[in-house]
Design a protein around this motif. Structure first.
Motif, PDB file in Angstrom:
ATOM      1  N   LEU A 176      41.821  49.119  46.142  1.00 47.66           N
ATOM      2  CA  LEU A 176      42.271  49.491  44.793  1.00 47.66           C
ATOM      3  C   LEU A 176      42.948  50.855  44.787  1.00 47.66           C
ATOM      4  O   LEU A 176      43.927  51.067  44.057  1.00 47.66           O
ATOM      5  CB  LEU A 176      41.074  49.476  43.834  1.00 47.66           C
ATOM      6  N   LYS A 177      42.453  51.782  45.594  1.00 45.19           N
ATOM      7  CA  LYS A 177      43.062  53.109  45.632  1.00 45.19           C
ATOM      8  C   LYS A 177      44.462  53.082  46.232  1.00 45.19           C
ATOM      9  O   LYS A 177      45.250  54.008  46.037  1.00 45.19           O
ATOM     10  CB  LYS A 177      42.157  54.069  46.404  1.00 45.19           C
ATOM     11  N   LYS A 178      44.793  52.016  46.971  1.00 47.29           N
ATOM     12  CA  LYS A 178      46.153  51.830  47.488  1.00 47.29           C
ATOM     13  C   LYS A 178      47.046  51.083  46.498  1.00 47.29           C
ATOM     14  O   LYS A 178      48.176  50.710  46.831  1.00 47.29           O
ATOM     15  CB  LYS A 178      46.110  51.056  48.809  1.00 47.29           C
ATOM     16  N   GLY A 179      46.520  50.836  45.282  1.00 47.75           N
ATOM     17  CA  GLY A 179      47.277  50.069  44.298  1.00 47.75           C
ATOM     18  C   GLY A 179      47.217  48.583  44.532  1.00 47.75           C
ATOM     19  O   GLY A 179      48.091  47.835  44.068  1.00 47.75           O
ATOM     20  N   GLY A 180      46.187  48.122  45.233  1.00 47.20           N
ATOM     21  CA  GLY A 180      46.072  46.718  45.585  1.00 47.20           C
ATOM     22  C   GLY A 180      45.420  45.875  44.510  1.00 47.20           C
ATOM     23  O   GLY A 180      45.110  46.341  43.407  1.00 47.20           O
ATOM     24  N   VAL A 181      45.192  44.594  44.867  1.00 48.88           N
ATOM     25  CA  VAL A 181      44.562  43.624  43.979  1.00 48.88           C
ATOM     26  C   VAL A 181      43.292  43.110  44.652  1.00 48.88           C
ATOM     27  O   VAL A 181      43.337  42.623  45.788  1.00 48.88           O
ATOM     28  CB  VAL A 181      45.493  42.435  43.688  1.00 48.88           C
ATOM     29  N   SER A 182      42.165  43.225  43.964  1.00 49.82           N
ATOM     30  CA  SER A 182      40.899  42.673  44.442  1.00 49.82           C
ATOM     31  C   SER A 182      40.458  41.591  43.457  1.00 49.82           C
ATOM     32  O   SER A 182      40.387  41.850  42.251  1.00 49.82           O
ATOM     33  CB  SER A 182      39.823  43.751  44.541  1.00 49.82           C
ATOM     34  N   ALA A 183      40.171  40.396  43.969  1.00 45.60           N
ATOM     35  CA  ALA A 183      39.860  39.261  43.100  1.00 45.60           C
ATOM     36  C   ALA A 183      38.403  38.844  43.241  1.00 45.60           C
ATOM     37  O   ALA A 183      37.840  38.863  44.336  1.00 45.60           O
ATOM     38  CB  ALA A 183      40.775  38.089  43.435  1.00 45.60           C
ATOM     39  N   PHE A 184      37.817  38.457  42.100  1.00 40.81           N
ATOM     40  CA  PHE A 184      36.418  38.042  42.049  1.00 40.81           C
ATOM     41  C   PHE A 184      36.290  36.770  41.207  1.00 40.81           C
ATOM     42  O   PHE A 184      36.999  36.609  40.205  1.00 40.81           O
ATOM     43  CB  PHE A 184      35.546  39.114  41.379  1.00 40.81           C
ATOM     44  N   LEU A 185      35.345  35.893  41.596  1.00 41.15           N
ATOM     45  CA  LEU A 185      34.888  34.825  40.723  1.00 41.15           C
ATOM     46  C   LEU A 185      33.660  35.355  39.991  1.00 41.15           C
ATOM     47  O   LEU A 185      32.680  35.753  40.630  1.00 41.15           O
ATOM     48  CB  LEU A 185      34.542  33.576  41.536  1.00 41.15           C
ATOM     49  N   VAL A 186      33.708  35.371  38.665  1.00 42.14           N
ATOM     50  CA  VAL A 186      32.708  36.120  37.899  1.00 42.14           C
ATOM     51  C   VAL A 186      31.797  35.225  37.062  1.00 42.14           C
ATOM     52  O   VAL A 186      31.128  35.706  36.140  1.00 42.14           O
ATOM     53  CB  VAL A 186      33.402  37.160  36.983  1.00 42.14           C
ATOM     54  N   ASP A 187      31.738  33.938  37.386  1.00 46.02           N
ATOM     55  CA  ASP A 187      30.964  33.017  36.549  1.00 46.02           C
ATOM     56  C   ASP A 187      29.725  32.481  37.232  1.00 46.02           C
ATOM     57  O   ASP A 187      29.101  31.550  36.736  1.00 46.02           O
ATOM     58  CB  ASP A 187      31.847  31.847  36.121  1.00 46.02           C
ATOM     59  N   HIS A 188      29.343  33.020  38.388  1.00 42.53           N
ATOM     60  CA  HIS A 188      28.167  32.513  39.084  1.00 42.53           C
ATOM     61  C   HIS A 188      26.917  33.275  38.675  1.00 42.53           C
ATOM     62  O   HIS A 188      26.976  34.419  38.220  1.00 42.53           O
ATOM     63  CB  HIS A 188      28.354  32.606  40.605  1.00 42.53           C
TER      64      HIS A 188
END
Length: 302
Positions: A176-188
């Motif tokens: 994230l500090k490099k301006g990236g994208v981190s993805a999560f599944l948030v319904d478990h």
């Protein structure tokens, strides 16, 4: 023996077409429907309760959910085929303007999604949409090591970094500090020490606070995205306007209240999509297993 079985599955899966994947996945789902009586009963009962439906309608949605979940597993073999041809021939963008805004943003992004629709193809879409910025997906692998190895290998075909959720925080923050994208599944479902307890489909659920905390620390945009199936092996990409955590970070309220607000934001978007496409959500998962016990993280539980 199990590793041999999964290797054979891997070899056969490499040759699946989109149409073949749909048929193969539905067959897996129907087999699970027949074999997993306990999960079948749980899914029907949960759908009836959470969506206020009669048992006949709930059972119809549950069977479709099992079939869709089988397709989701089979689609893991199609990640390499999510390319510009896929975009042109199979993909419908729900909100092209919002997608364009996110593509052109220089801010770090925490993308949040759910076990709904064609979630396994989201890794390929991330690389397609967000290149050349760094991208990663934080995953929970199954306890079965052979199956986990197969899944990790196939997800990695998208050339997006796959990060196991245990001790993922340092790697996520670096991205994230490099301006990236981190993805999560948030319904478990999650453990109590990982959770904020908030309403989901009219019943208190343990919602993972990790994505919210990491987004707040990185002052990232929290971007809800979903990929649902349409007839004819086509897909629709839903992209919602993001929540800007940098505004929360400077606003009044405690850090815990800010985390709570972020978690509510992405939980509400998941609920919105589940209500719109109930047959495409993973109902066999015991989403409400972890219960609140009056701990300090409980937030306005009904």
């Amino acid at each position: 023996m199990q590793e041999l079985l999964y290797n054979l599955l891997f070899l056969s899966g490499q040759h699946l077409s989109f149409q073949g994947c749909a048929g193969f996945g539905r067959a897996i789902g129907k087999l699970l429907w027949l074999l997993l009586r306990g999960r079948r009963k749980y899914a029907v009962q949960t759908i009836a309760e959470r969506l206020a439906l009669d048992n006949q309608r709930a059972e119809k949605i549950a069977l479709s959910s099992f079939e869709q979940s089988g397709q989701s597993f089979a689609e893991i073999f199609l990640t390499r085929r999510v390319d510009f041809r896929f975009w042109k021939e199979r993909l419908i963008i729900h909100d092209p303007e919002n997608l364009s805004l996110m593509q052109n943003s220089s801010r770090p992004i925490v993308a949040v999604s759910a076990h709904l629709g064609a979630w396994e193809l989201m890794a390929g879409l991330m690389k397609l949409f967000m290149h050349p910025r760094p991208g990663q997906i934080v995953v929970r692998l199954p306890k079965n090591r052979a199956l986990g190895k197969l899944i990790k290998h196939q997800r990695g075909q998208s050339r997006v970094e796959i990060v196991e959720h245990r001790r993922a925080a340092p790697r996520v923050l670096r991205c994230l500090k490099k301006g990236g994208v981190s993805a999560f599944l948030v319904d478990h479902n999650c453990l109590q020490n990982e959770a904020i307890f908030i309403p989901f489909l009219n019943k208190t659920a343990a919602v993972n606070m990790g994505p919210a905390l990491l987004a707040l620390r990185a002052r990232a945009l929290v971007w809800p995205v979903f990929l649902v199936r349409l007839p004819g092996q086509k897909y629709k990409f839903y992209s919602f306007p993001p929540l800007d955590t940098s505004e929360l970070a400077t606003a009044n309220g405690s850090r815990q209240e800010q985390i709570n607000q972020i978690a509510r934001f992405y939980t509400h978007k998941v609920e919105q999509m589940v209500r719109k496409y109930p047959e495409q959500w993973f109902w066999m998962h015991k989403r409400w297993k972890t219960r609140p016990d009056g701990c300090t993280r409980r937030a306005n539980a009904p």
